[in-house]
Motif scaffolding. Sequence first.
Motif, PDB file in Angstrom:
ATOM      1  N   MET A 200       0.839  -1.200   0.000  1.00 51.55           N
ATOM      2  CA  MET A 200       0.000   0.000   0.000  1.00 51.55           C
ATOM      3  C   MET A 200       0.875   1.252   0.000  1.00 51.55           C
ATOM      4  O   MET A 200       1.770   1.383   0.827  1.00 51.55           O
ATOM      5  CB  MET A 200      -0.918   0.020   1.231  1.00 51.55           C
ATOM      6  CG  MET A 200      -1.810   1.253   1.305  1.00 51.55           C
ATOM      7  SD  MET A 200      -2.900   1.288   2.747  1.00 51.55           S
ATOM      8  CE  MET A 200      -1.733   1.603   4.066  1.00 51.55           C
ATOM      9  N   ARG A 201       0.625   2.142  -0.945  1.00 46.40           N
ATOM     10  CA  ARG A 201       1.290   3.437  -0.986  1.00 46.40           C
ATOM     11  C   ARG A 201       0.246   4.510  -0.725  1.00 46.40           C
ATOM     12  O   ARG A 201      -0.586   4.810  -1.591  1.00 46.40           O
ATOM     13  CB  ARG A 201       1.966   3.667  -2.335  1.00 46.40           C
ATOM     14  CG  ARG A 201       3.225   2.843  -2.556  1.00 46.40           C
ATOM     15  CD  ARG A 201       3.942   3.272  -3.819  1.00 46.40           C
ATOM     16  NE  ARG A 201       3.132   3.029  -5.003  1.00 46.40           N
ATOM     17  CZ  ARG A 201       3.461   3.457  -6.228  1.00 46.40           C
ATOM     18  NH1 ARG A 201       4.568   4.157  -6.398  1.00 46.40           N
ATOM     19  NH2 ARG A 201       2.695   3.189  -7.271  1.00 46.40           N
ATOM     20  N   ILE A 202       0.265   5.074   0.450  1.00 44.40           N
ATOM     21  CA  ILE A 202      -0.753   6.029   0.836  1.00 44.40           C
ATOM     22  C   ILE A 202      -0.414   7.403   0.271  1.00 44.40           C
ATOM     23  O   ILE A 202       0.731   7.835   0.280  1.00 44.40           O
ATOM     24  CB  ILE A 202      -0.900   6.075   2.374  1.00 44.40           C
ATOM     25  CG1 ILE A 202      -2.117   6.924   2.764  1.00 44.40           C
ATOM     26  CG2 ILE A 202       0.365   6.577   3.048  1.00 44.40           C
ATOM     27  CD1 ILE A 202      -2.468   6.827   4.234  1.00 44.40           C
ATOM     28  N   ARG A 203      -1.424   8.070  -0.238  1.00 40.58           N
ATOM     29  CA  ARG A 203      -1.286   9.411  -0.776  1.00 40.58           C
ATOM     30  C   ARG A 203      -2.433  10.272  -0.250  1.00 40.58           C
ATOM     31  O   ARG A 203      -3.494   9.766   0.113  1.00 40.58           O
ATOM     32  CB  ARG A 203      -1.316   9.406  -2.303  1.00 40.58           C
ATOM     33  CG  ARG A 203      -0.085   8.780  -2.941  1.00 40.58           C
ATOM     34  CD  ARG A 203       1.115   9.691  -2.836  1.00 40.58           C
ATOM     35  NE  ARG A 203       2.273   9.154  -3.526  1.00 40.58           N
ATOM     36  CZ  ARG A 203       3.228   8.449  -2.941  1.00 40.58           C
ATOM     37  NH1 ARG A 203       3.147   8.174  -1.644  1.00 40.58           N
ATOM     38  NH2 ARG A 203       4.257   7.989  -3.631  1.00 40.58           N
ATOM     39  N   ALA A 204      -2.193  11.576  -0.227  1.00 36.94           N
ATOM     40  CA  ALA A 204      -3.221  12.528   0.168  1.00 36.94           C
ATOM     41  C   ALA A 204      -3.702  13.280  -1.064  1.00 36.94           C
ATOM     42  O   ALA A 204      -2.918  13.605  -1.955  1.00 36.94           O
ATOM     43  CB  ALA A 204      -2.677  13.513   1.206  1.00 36.94           C
ATOM     44  N   GLN A 205      -4.986  13.530  -1.132  1.00 38.80           N
ATOM     45  CA  GLN A 205      -5.577  14.233  -2.268  1.00 38.80           C
ATOM     46  C   GLN A 205      -6.524  15.310  -1.754  1.00 38.80           C
ATOM     47  O   GLN A 205      -7.382  15.043  -0.907  1.00 38.80           O
ATOM     48  CB  GLN A 205      -6.355  13.259  -3.159  1.00 38.80           C
ATOM     49  CG  GLN A 205      -7.229  13.907  -4.208  1.00 38.80           C
ATOM     50  CD  GLN A 205      -6.476  14.259  -5.472  1.00 38.80           C
ATOM     51  OE1 GLN A 205      -5.584  13.522  -5.881  1.00 38.80           O
ATOM     52  NE2 GLN A 205      -6.835  15.371  -6.118  1.00 38.80           N
ATOM     53  N   VAL A 206      -6.364  16.517  -2.263  1.00 35.75           N
ATOM     54  CA  VAL A 206      -7.334  17.568  -1.986  1.00 35.75           C
ATOM     55  C   VAL A 206      -8.546  17.325  -2.875  1.00 35.75           C
ATOM     56  O   VAL A 206      -8.408  17.228  -4.101  1.00 35.75           O
ATOM     57  CB  VAL A 206      -6.754  18.968  -2.246  1.00 35.75           C
ATOM     58  CG1 VAL A 206      -7.799  20.038  -1.979  1.00 35.75           C
ATOM     59  CG2 VAL A 206      -5.533  19.205  -1.370  1.00 35.75           C
TER      60      VAL A 206
ATOM     61  N   PHE B 196     -10.221   4.680  -1.568  1.00 40.54           N
ATOM     62  CA  PHE B 196     -10.051   5.589  -0.442  1.00 40.54           C
ATOM     63  C   PHE B 196      -9.813   4.810   0.850  1.00 40.54           C
ATOM     64  O   PHE B 196     -10.348   3.709   1.039  1.00 40.54           O
ATOM     65  CB  PHE B 196     -11.287   6.488  -0.277  1.00 40.54           C
ATOM     66  CG  PHE B 196     -11.590   7.316  -1.494  1.00 40.54           C
ATOM     67  CD1 PHE B 196     -10.580   7.954  -2.181  1.00 40.54           C
ATOM     68  CD2 PHE B 196     -12.898   7.462  -1.950  1.00 40.54           C
ATOM     69  CE1 PHE B 196     -10.847   8.720  -3.298  1.00 40.54           C
ATOM     70  CE2 PHE B 196     -13.172   8.224  -3.061  1.00 40.54           C
ATOM     71  CZ  PHE B 196     -12.151   8.858  -3.744  1.00 40.54           C
ATOM     72  N   LEU B 197      -9.033   5.403   1.727  1.00 43.19           N
ATOM     73  CA  LEU B 197      -8.678   4.772   2.995  1.00 43.19           C
ATOM     74  C   LEU B 197      -9.347   5.510   4.143  1.00 43.19           C
ATOM     75  O   LEU B 197      -9.460   6.745   4.123  1.00 43.19           O
ATOM     76  CB  LEU B 197      -7.156   4.794   3.178  1.00 43.19           C
ATOM     77  CG  LEU B 197      -6.346   4.124   2.060  1.00 43.19           C
ATOM     78  CD1 LEU B 197      -4.856   4.349   2.282  1.00 43.19           C
ATOM     79  CD2 LEU B 197      -6.667   2.629   1.990  1.00 43.19           C
TER      80      LEU B 197
ATOM     81  N   ALA C  23       0.380   4.724   8.683  1.00 47.12           N
ATOM     82  CA  ALA C  23       0.966   4.650   7.341  1.00 47.12           C
ATOM     83  C   ALA C  23       1.179   6.043   6.762  1.00 47.12           C
ATOM     84  O   ALA C  23       2.175   6.292   6.071  1.00 47.12           O
ATOM     85  CB  ALA C  23       0.058   3.831   6.426  1.00 47.12           C
ATOM     86  N   ALA C  24       0.261   6.961   7.065  1.00 50.12           N
ATOM     87  CA  ALA C  24       0.418   8.341   6.597  1.00 50.12           C
ATOM     88  C   ALA C  24       1.626   8.999   7.253  1.00 50.12           C
ATOM     89  O   ALA C  24       2.406   9.705   6.598  1.00 50.12           O
ATOM     90  CB  ALA C  24      -0.852   9.131   6.878  1.00 50.12           C
ATOM     91  N   ARG C  25       1.802   8.763   8.544  1.00 47.96           N
ATOM     92  CA  ARG C  25       2.966   9.329   9.238  1.00 47.96           C
ATOM     93  C   ARG C  25       4.256   8.734   8.681  1.00 47.96           C
ATOM     94  O   ARG C  25       5.244   9.447   8.483  1.00 47.96           O
ATOM     95  CB  ARG C  25       2.853   9.075  10.734  1.00 47.96           C
ATOM     96  CG  ARG C  25       1.640   9.733  11.403  1.00 47.96           C
ATOM     97  CD  ARG C  25       1.667   9.540  12.913  1.00 47.96           C
ATOM     98  NE  ARG C  25       0.439  10.032  13.535  1.00 47.96           N
ATOM     99  CZ  ARG C  25      -0.553   9.248  13.922  1.00 47.96           C
ATOM    100  NH1 ARG C  25      -0.460   7.928  13.761  1.00 47.96           N
ATOM    101  NH2 ARG C  25      -1.640   9.759  14.472  1.00 47.96           N
ATOM    102  N   ASP C  26       4.236   7.436   8.424  1.00 48.14           N
ATOM    103  CA  ASP C  26       5.425   6.791   7.885  1.00 48.14           C
ATOM    104  C   ASP C  26       5.759   7.314   6.493  1.00 48.14           C
ATOM    105  O   ASP C  26       6.927   7.296   6.076  1.00 48.14           O
ATOM    106  CB  ASP C  26       5.229   5.275   7.828  1.00 48.14           C
ATOM    107  CG  ASP C  26       5.103   4.655   9.218  1.00 48.14           C
ATOM    108  OD1 ASP C  26       5.516   5.311  10.198  1.00 48.14           O
ATOM    109  OD2 ASP C  26       4.572   3.528   9.311  1.00 48.14           O
TER     110      ASP C  26
END
Length: 543
Positions: free
Chosen positions: A1-7, A303-304, A314-317
Amino acid sequence: MRIRAQVAMVMNLDKCIGCHTCSVTCKQTWTNREGTEYVWFNNVETKPGIGYPKHYEDQDRWHGGWQLDGKGRLTLRSGGRVKRLARIFANPDLPSIDDYYEPVTFDKDILVSAPGGLTDTPVKRPYSALTGEPAAVEWGANWEDGLGGAHERAGRDPNIARMPAEAAAKVRFEFEKTFMFHLPRICEHCLNPACVSACPSGAMYKREEDGIVLVDQNKCRGWRMCVSACPYKKVYVNHATGKAEKCTLCFPRIEAGQPTICSETCVGRLRYLGIVFYDEDAVLAAASVKEERDLLDAQRDVFLDPHDPAVQQAARDAGMPEEWVEAARLSPVWRLIGEYRIALPLHPEYRTLPMVWYVPPLSPVLDAAGAAGRDDTDADDVFHTIRDLRIPVEYLAELFTAGDADAAAGVLMKLAAMRSYMRARTLDGTVAQGLLDGIGMTAEQVESMYRLLAIAKYDERYVIPAAYGKDAAALEAQAASAGGCSLDCEGGPGMGGSEPAAAERFHLVSGGDDVHAGRRGLTSRRSDGRTGLSVDPVRRGRS
């Protein structure tokens, strides 16, 4: 899993009054200069209607978005590299100025310079803003506003053509028998953007830090493949510079923790902005599902859950600061899409995985239930009325669920149940448990959903974390060394700035210029080691 943030953005169409304030403020901010006269990064359409540009939803004509080939692989409708190269100098899948509209200006001097004693009142004549020649006003960005031109062209709405015949027969353009609603549109900033994949120059890119899709003006060569590939036709060509331009989601405001200008000025308070987490590794599989009606659930699965401790860790990492994790947890966009599941994407069948979602409009369901002789407090009667509303469910399904009428009806049932529940609770304090059971939600969830949709405060509708704090010092030092506003440059949105200073300050960057993973904010690392602002819409020309 590669977590990403999206506006991402959600718009509640029940609250849009069609005032076009968002369109005007966006145009005044971003496209009020030569070469962009016909460009509207934000426009508000009346549905049913053929839209702006004309028939942009007809992908059999424009070949935008993605499709599955015979082997089930995801390919651009506009063709592969060889096909695009073969017609790079003569692309047939481009809207003409007539498909948009020819912008006009008016000879205002005639009103003040006309000689006295005229028997006729002087009239301002329209002149083309492109050629300067006399022009006739025959179309506009929303010629069908308020169904003004519906009797002529709205029947050719591509969504009506795709509806089953019996459902299409419900759409009438007669007095007291028709319907309309307003559909504001901006760039979708897709998770799987076709425009980025189609660009031969690599000028279009999706920012790693927040998912905003931008154009590197230095790399753009004006091939216009991005215009063809975008199924929403939200990429434009500046005819003065020959460069592609598009909605930037007001990224300088986003990086400062402020909402977009269209959201800030929205009279109906219908827009919601926030962060969503998604699994980048799951994007391709979600866009490649075989059945179009499965695309909605496939994108939701990408979405997570920001409340999941594992996702937070995972987001912090991945290098995201704590304020971004907290913003994702409080995001109104996630609540509307993932928790309440009442927001829907625009045309998921294009397989771009759009990130501007909509709460579909709900006709006056309680009045409709009463008119049909049904009990507007009974769950079964309310739900049965959904299928008999003035806005056909099948039409909304063509817009938001790839034709899945049951999915669209399920969202309308939640909205109708919320109205009935809150009405009963307000009038006599009763709890309509039957309504809650019918939609599978608790009283707390329904009341929370009501608050978000109806009376949410400013900081509840817009939960936007500012740029990474570690970039703040670099930005401040850069602005101080510039001797003024760092957006002041020729062609920029500022008010001045010398040419040498502007040339030194602005270094347009893209994904190919070694953008550091995990960095946020306006600064990016160039290959020569310097840092510069990512001011993509800024270019030389008139401001």
